[in-house]
Design a protein around this motif. Sequence first.
Motif, PDB file in Angstrom:
ATOM      1  N   MET A 285      11.575   4.851 -11.288  1.00  0.00           N
ATOM      2  CA  MET A 285      10.146   4.739 -11.579  1.00  0.00           C
ATOM      3  C   MET A 285       9.451   4.197 -10.342  1.00  0.00           C
ATOM      4  SD  MET A 285      10.155   3.219 -15.497  1.00  0.00           S
ATOM      5  CE  MET A 285      11.380   1.914 -15.180  1.00  0.00           C
ATOM      6  N   ARG A 286       8.339   4.837  -9.972  1.00  0.00           N
ATOM      7  CA  ARG A 286       7.582   4.408  -8.802  1.00  0.00           C
ATOM      8  C   ARG A 286       6.142   4.102  -9.227  1.00  0.00           C
ATOM      9  NH1 ARG A 286       8.231   8.121  -3.684  1.00  0.00           N
ATOM     10  NH2 ARG A 286      10.352   7.310  -4.022  1.00  0.00           N
ATOM     11  N   ILE A 287       5.713   2.872  -8.974  1.00  0.00           N
ATOM     12  CA  ILE A 287       4.361   2.443  -9.339  1.00  0.00           C
ATOM     13  C   ILE A 287       3.399   2.781  -8.198  1.00  0.00           C
ATOM     14  CG2 ILE A 287       2.917   0.430  -9.861  1.00  0.00           C
ATOM     15  CD1 ILE A 287       5.390  -0.879 -11.095  1.00  0.00           C
ATOM     16  N   HIS A 288       2.215   3.253  -8.562  1.00  0.00           N
ATOM     17  CA  HIS A 288       1.192   3.584  -7.563  1.00  0.00           C
ATOM     18  C   HIS A 288       0.862   2.336  -6.745  1.00  0.00           C
ATOM     19  CE1 HIS A 288      -2.860   5.828  -6.707  1.00  0.00           C
ATOM     20  NE2 HIS A 288      -2.203   5.489  -5.610  1.00  0.00           N
ATOM     21  N   ALA A 289       0.943   2.473  -5.441  1.00  0.00           N
ATOM     22  CA  ALA A 289       0.702   1.332  -4.548  1.00  0.00           C
ATOM     23  C   ALA A 289      -0.708   0.776  -4.747  1.00  0.00           C
ATOM     24  CB  ALA A 289       0.886   1.766  -3.097  1.00  0.00           C
ATOM     25  N   ASN A 290      -0.814  -0.538  -4.714  1.00  0.00           N
ATOM     26  CA  ASN A 290      -2.094  -1.246  -4.806  1.00  0.00           C
ATOM     27  C   ASN A 290      -2.828  -1.021  -6.125  1.00  0.00           C
ATOM     28  OD1 ASN A 290      -1.783  -2.155  -2.088  1.00  0.00           O
ATOM     29  ND2 ASN A 290      -2.527  -0.162  -1.371  1.00  0.00           N
ATOM     30  N   ARG A 291      -2.078  -0.655  -7.158  1.00  0.00           N
ATOM     31  CA  ARG A 291      -2.724  -0.472  -8.455  1.00  0.00           C
ATOM     32  C   ARG A 291      -3.107  -1.839  -9.037  1.00  0.00           C
ATOM     33  NH1 ARG A 291      -1.903  -1.143 -13.716  1.00  0.00           N
ATOM     34  NH2 ARG A 291      -2.651   0.423 -15.193  1.00  0.00           N
ATOM     35  N   PRO A 292      -4.356  -2.012  -9.513  1.00  0.00           N
ATOM     36  CA  PRO A 292      -4.720  -3.270 -10.175  1.00  0.00           C
ATOM     37  C   PRO A 292      -3.869  -3.473 -11.419  1.00  0.00           C
ATOM     38  CG  PRO A 292      -6.672  -1.969  -9.643  1.00  0.00           C
ATOM     39  CD  PRO A 292      -5.488  -1.083  -9.410  1.00  0.00           C
ATOM     40  N   MET A 293      -3.308  -4.638 -11.586  1.00  0.00           N
ATOM     41  CA  MET A 293      -2.390  -4.902 -12.686  1.00  0.00           C
ATOM     42  C   MET A 293      -3.135  -5.363 -13.931  1.00  0.00           C
ATOM     43  SD  MET A 293       0.787  -4.250 -12.596  1.00  0.00           S
ATOM     44  CE  MET A 293       1.919  -3.597 -11.386  1.00  0.00           C
ATOM     45  N   ASP A 294      -2.697  -4.844 -15.068  1.00  0.00           N
ATOM     46  CA  ASP A 294      -3.131  -5.325 -16.374  1.00  0.00           C
ATOM     47  C   ASP A 294      -1.883  -5.333 -17.250  1.00  0.00           C
ATOM     48  OD1 ASP A 294      -2.762  -2.724 -17.697  1.00  0.00           O
ATOM     49  OD2 ASP A 294      -4.539  -2.090 -16.601  1.00  0.00           O
ATOM     50  N   PRO A 295      -1.934  -5.778 -18.495  1.00  0.00           N
ATOM     51  CA  PRO A 295      -0.711  -5.908 -19.303  1.00  0.00           C
ATOM     52  C   PRO A 295      -0.044  -4.586 -19.670  1.00  0.00           C
ATOM     53  CG  PRO A 295      -2.506  -7.250 -20.209  1.00  0.00           C
ATOM     54  CD  PRO A 295      -3.112  -6.360 -19.174  1.00  0.00           C
ATOM     55  N   SER A 296      -0.745  -3.468 -19.531  1.00  0.00           N
ATOM     56  CA  SER A 296      -0.215  -2.208 -20.050  1.00  0.00           C
ATOM     57  C   SER A 296       0.967  -1.677 -19.249  1.00  0.00           C
ATOM     58  CB  SER A 296      -1.325  -1.151 -20.107  1.00  0.00           C
ATOM     59  OG  SER A 296      -1.859  -0.907 -18.811  1.00  0.00           O
ATOM     60  N   LEU A 297       0.858  -1.637 -17.914  1.00  0.00           N
ATOM     61  CA  LEU A 297       1.920  -1.037 -17.107  1.00  0.00           C
ATOM     62  C   LEU A 297       3.224  -1.827 -17.162  1.00  0.00           C
ATOM     63  CD1 LEU A 297       2.772   1.259 -15.325  1.00  0.00           C
ATOM     64  CD2 LEU A 297       1.819   0.047 -13.348  1.00  0.00           C
TER      65      LEU A 297
END
Length: 345
Positions: A285-297
């Motif tokens: 799994m690769r997370i989009h760089a610099n994505r703002p974090m919230d509880p969902s991801l």
Amino acid sequence: MSDTPNRTPPLAALRAFEAVARLGSLSRAAGELNVTKSAVSHQLRALEADLGTSLLRRGGTVRRAETTEAGAALLASVQQALTLLETACRNVRASARGKRRYTLNVSANPSLAALWLAPRIGRFIELHPDIDIQVYLHASQDPAWKTQDIDLAFLHVRAMGPHIAAPGDIPLMTETVVPVCSPALVAEADRNDPRVFLRHRWLEEKHIDSPETDWRTWRPRLGIATDDWQDPMVLSGLSTVVAAAAAGVGIALGRAPLIDEDLASGRLVPLMPHLRMPGSWGYVMRIHANRPMDPSLPALVEFLAEEGRSTGAWQSPDGVFGSLAPHDVHAGRQDRPAGSRARRG
């Protein structure tokens, strides 16, 4: 004027088909849909008449309803459409209540999305009704990060070559290859007898740099003589191979855990499982760089990571984060004659 042949069948008929295909029984489908068994049967007959083909095998010697090749091809699209409708309805209800919702966009290749990800996304949103998930498809390891605003991508990687895991990637699962077929094709008493491979067509997936999904690798493992070689039916995409195998077209080389749902439901059964072979590919799994974090991801990543660790009994500890055994690699190379077709993903 007669009805146009391209009109969409009634939603009730599509729901009845999906329920019977998933549950394997008209009675169980009727219970889930809160209608009579006769009503479900009528909906199925009307749908098959509308589409002009049989979608399910049921009755007679068939113990549970099974999809035909046409039914298997239709089922995945119907399930995806129903999921989209259910998500839209939840959004409207949540909006009416003024409850905050989160939306995640994920991207995967078609086989992973259809065979492994879709049922798990369904279970996740049952646990997290405030999180909506849109699944996009990508090919050639190339998610549309910007144009589809992808939050999380699932990438098919291997230990060597260009398709390797990147720093920060989260390991999801490795693969194991095992021959599989419809339970109606091979009797249970014969499923550990290598002679069954001489009596049925071989199905093969187009897959790059993957000797374990090539019947030339399996021929010596199964003790099949050179004179008994047959040219496999080559199909594009594991979901297509699985649909053909489940429809009884032949024996396939299935990649677990992508086929775990089909093995657990009895839609597919393994042959010679003790000869299973570790795969040379796996998923991260690769997370989009610099994505703002919230509880969902984090909630989705944690859920899917646990699913990847707890897949079925066919999961092998070896695979992309290890390597193929030397014997297996050499078998794949030695048995391929010069000038044979190249394999593409």
